[in-house]
Design a protein around this motif. Structure first.
Motif, PDB file in Angstrom:
ATOM      1  N   TYR A  77       0.820  -1.207   0.000  1.00 32.79           N
ATOM      2  CA  TYR A  77       0.000   0.000   0.000  1.00 32.79           C
ATOM      3  C   TYR A  77       0.860   1.266   0.000  1.00 32.79           C
ATOM      4  N   ALA A  78       2.103   1.163   0.456  1.00 26.34           N
ATOM      5  CA  ALA A  78       2.991   2.329   0.487  1.00 26.34           C
ATOM      6  C   ALA A  78       3.247   2.871  -0.923  1.00 26.34           C
ATOM      7  N   ASP A  79       3.072   2.018  -1.946  1.00 28.83           N
ATOM      8  CA  ASP A  79       3.322   2.427  -3.323  1.00 28.83           C
ATOM      9  C   ASP A  79       2.064   2.908  -4.039  1.00 28.83           C
ATOM     10  N   ALA A  80       0.940   2.939  -3.356  1.00 29.32           N
ATOM     11  CA  ALA A  80      -0.319   3.386  -3.972  1.00 29.32           C
ATOM     12  C   ALA A  80      -0.441   4.908  -3.865  1.00 29.32           C
ATOM     13  N   ASP A  81      -1.156   5.488  -4.797  1.00 34.20           N
ATOM     14  CA  ASP A  81      -1.356   6.930  -4.834  1.00 34.20           C
ATOM     15  C   ASP A  81      -2.689   7.275  -4.146  1.00 34.20           C
ATOM     16  N   TRP A  82      -2.722   7.096  -2.838  1.00 33.04           N
ATOM     17  CA  TRP A  82      -3.944   7.319  -2.074  1.00 33.04           C
ATOM     18  C   TRP A  82      -4.394   8.765  -2.188  1.00 33.04           C
ATOM     19  N   LYS A  83      -5.680   8.967  -2.380  1.00 31.12           N
ATOM     20  CA  LYS A  83      -6.235  10.321  -2.405  1.00 31.12           C
ATOM     21  C   LYS A  83      -6.179  10.944  -1.017  1.00 31.12           C
ATOM     22  N   ARG A  84      -6.397  10.112   0.000  1.00 27.94           N
ATOM     23  CA  ARG A  84      -6.394  10.593   1.387  1.00 27.94           C
ATOM     24  C   ARG A  84      -5.082  10.195   2.056  1.00 27.94           C
ATOM     25  N   LYS A  85      -3.990  10.744   1.557  1.00 28.56           N
ATOM     26  CA  LYS A  85      -2.666  10.469   2.131  1.00 28.56           C
ATOM     27  C   LYS A  85      -2.591  10.952   3.582  1.00 28.56           C
ATOM     28  N   ASP A  86      -3.454  11.921   3.925  1.00 25.00           N
ATOM     29  CA  ASP A  86      -3.446  12.511   5.260  1.00 25.00           C
ATOM     30  C   ASP A  86      -4.221  11.683   6.285  1.00 25.00           C
ATOM     31  N   ALA A  87      -4.830  10.607   5.861  1.00 29.53           N
ATOM     32  CA  ALA A  87      -5.618   9.786   6.795  1.00 29.53           C
ATOM     33  C   ALA A  87      -4.696   9.169   7.848  1.00 29.53           C
ATOM     34  N   PRO A  88      -4.989   9.383   9.122  1.00 29.39           N
ATOM     35  CA  PRO A  88      -4.156   8.796  10.182  1.00 29.39           C
ATOM     36  C   PRO A  88      -4.298   7.273  10.200  1.00 29.39           C
ATOM     37  N   ASP A  89      -3.181   6.576  10.376  1.00 25.19           N
ATOM     38  CA  ASP A  89      -3.200   5.109  10.370  1.00 25.19           C
ATOM     39  C   ASP A  89      -4.264   4.530  11.293  1.00 25.19           C
ATOM     40  N   GLY A  90      -4.434   5.102  12.453  1.00 27.45           N
ATOM     41  CA  GLY A  90      -5.408   4.587  13.419  1.00 27.45           C
ATOM     42  C   GLY A  90      -6.850   4.794  13.021  1.00 27.45           C
ATOM     43  N   LYS A  91      -7.077   5.522  11.933  1.00 29.06           N
ATOM     44  CA  LYS A  91      -8.439   5.803  11.457  1.00 29.06           C
ATOM     45  C   LYS A  91      -8.739   5.098  10.126  1.00 29.06           C
ATOM     46  N   ILE A  92      -7.847   4.183   9.726  1.00 26.86           N
ATOM     47  CA  ILE A  92      -8.011   3.453   8.471  1.00 26.86           C
ATOM     48  C   ILE A  92      -8.361   2.000   8.778  1.00 26.86           C
ATOM     49  N   MET A  93      -9.457   1.516   8.195  1.00 26.80           N
ATOM     50  CA  MET A  93      -9.844   0.116   8.323  1.00 26.80           C
ATOM     51  C   MET A  93      -9.609  -0.549   6.963  1.00 26.80           C
ATOM     52  N   VAL A  94      -9.154  -1.805   6.995  1.00 25.70           N
ATOM     53  CA  VAL A  94      -8.800  -2.519   5.774  1.00 25.70           C
ATOM     54  C   VAL A  94      -9.581  -3.827   5.686  1.00 25.70           C
ATOM     55  N   LEU A  95     -10.110  -4.078   4.497  1.00 22.07           N
ATOM     56  CA  LEU A  95     -10.803  -5.339   4.194  1.00 22.07           C
ATOM     57  C   LEU A  95      -9.853  -6.207   3.378  1.00 22.07           C
ATOM     58  N   HIS A  96      -9.647  -7.438   3.848  1.00 26.00           N
ATOM     59  CA  HIS A  96      -8.745  -8.376   3.179  1.00 26.00           C
ATOM     60  C   HIS A  96      -9.500  -9.653   2.793  1.00 26.00           C
ATOM     61  N   THR A  97      -9.180 -10.197   1.657  1.00 25.17           N
ATOM     62  CA  THR A  97      -9.604 -11.529   1.234  1.00 25.17           C
ATOM     63  C   THR A  97     -11.109 -11.750   1.408  1.00 25.17           C
ATOM     64  N   GLU A 118     -18.160  -1.495   6.245  1.00 24.38           N
ATOM     65  CA  GLU A 118     -18.263  -0.042   6.403  1.00 24.38           C
ATOM     66  C   GLU A 118     -18.835   0.328   7.772  1.00 24.38           C
ATOM     67  N   ASN A 119     -19.884  -0.363   8.179  1.00 27.85           N
ATOM     68  CA  ASN A 119     -20.481  -0.090   9.499  1.00 27.85           C
ATOM     69  C   ASN A 119     -19.516  -0.443  10.626  1.00 27.85           C
ATOM     70  N   PHE A 120     -18.806  -1.570  10.473  1.00 29.11           N
ATOM     71  CA  PHE A 120     -17.811  -1.985  11.463  1.00 29.11           C
ATOM     72  C   PHE A 120     -16.722  -0.920  11.585  1.00 29.11           C
ATOM     73  N   ALA A 121     -16.278  -0.406  10.445  1.00 28.83           N
ATOM     74  CA  ALA A 121     -15.246   0.629  10.446  1.00 28.83           C
ATOM     75  C   ALA A 121     -15.727   1.871  11.195  1.00 28.83           C
ATOM     76  N   LEU A 122     -16.930   2.329  10.878  1.00 32.28           N
ATOM     77  CA  LEU A 122     -17.472   3.513  11.565  1.00 32.28           C
ATOM     78  C   LEU A 122     -17.635   3.264  13.056  1.00 32.28           C
ATOM     79  N   ASN A 124     -15.891   1.548  14.838  1.00 29.32           N
ATOM     80  CA  ASN A 124     -14.563   1.512  15.445  1.00 29.32           C
ATOM     81  C   ASN A 124     -13.755   2.779  15.153  1.00 29.32           C
ATOM     82  N   GLY A 125     -14.462   3.860  14.792  1.00 32.63           N
ATOM     83  CA  GLY A 125     -13.825   5.156  14.612  1.00 32.63           C
ATOM     84  C   GLY A 125     -12.925   5.281  13.396  1.00 32.63           C
TER      85      GLY A 125
END
Length: 175
Positions: A77-97, A118-122, A124-125
């Protein structure tokens, strides 16, 4: 339909879904870019369970879908061109597999699972959502676009033991 945390007794069924998807790919009826015995495997599900990050969807008592949900962004993910580069790590939820058994496809389970995520992410802040899929997985890419996820780039990499993957990185911000 019920989505819940995975349990030890769910592992074999989740691994069976992985195998069913790979069988569909091997028979030319799907194109997800997975490799039998490499990724995903029963160990993939077991690792998610042991980290308390495995979720399963049941319909009439049968597990029809599963995914891993956490706040861990894979190194690629470090190589992706995220639109929200300013998003704090603790506020990002990731869906895998995210997987839906091929025998249950077309019934809205994938969309329902993403809505749960999406609801789970919200709850959990975490208003910033990220996920990925293989460039080959056109059906997942269509689903995620329909659900409002933006493709921010394709990262060429070796991913989960599979060589030459075009990793499509996606994001969405919830209000």
């Amino acid at each position: 339909m019920l989505i819940r945390k995975g349990k030890t007794g769910d592992i074999k069924r989740v691994a069976e879904i992985y195998d069913n998807i790979i069988t569909e790919e091997e028979n030319g009826r799907a194109n997800v870019g997975w490799v039998r015995g490499v990724y995903p495997t029963e160990q993939t599900a077991l690792d998610a369970l042991n980290a308390d990050e495995l979720f399963v969807m049941e319909d009439n008592g049968v597990i029809v879908a599963a995914a891993k949900i956490n706040k861990i962004q894979v190194p690629e993910y470090a190589d992706a061109d995220w639109k929200r580069k300013d998003a704090p790590d603790g506020k990002i939820m990731v869906l895998h597999t995210l997987v839906v058994d091929p025998s249950a496809s077309g019934k809205g389970y994938g969309s329902a699972f993403v809505k749960f995520y999406e609801n789970f992410a919200l709850d959990n802040g975490c208003p910033f959502l990220r996920m990925d899929t293989n460039e080959k997985n056109k059906s997942a890419r269509r689903l995620y676009a329909k659900l409002g996820y933006d493709e921010v780039g394709i990262v060429p990499c070796n991913f989960n033991g599979i060589e030459s993957v075009g990793l499509v990185c996606l994001e969405k911000t919830l209000q």
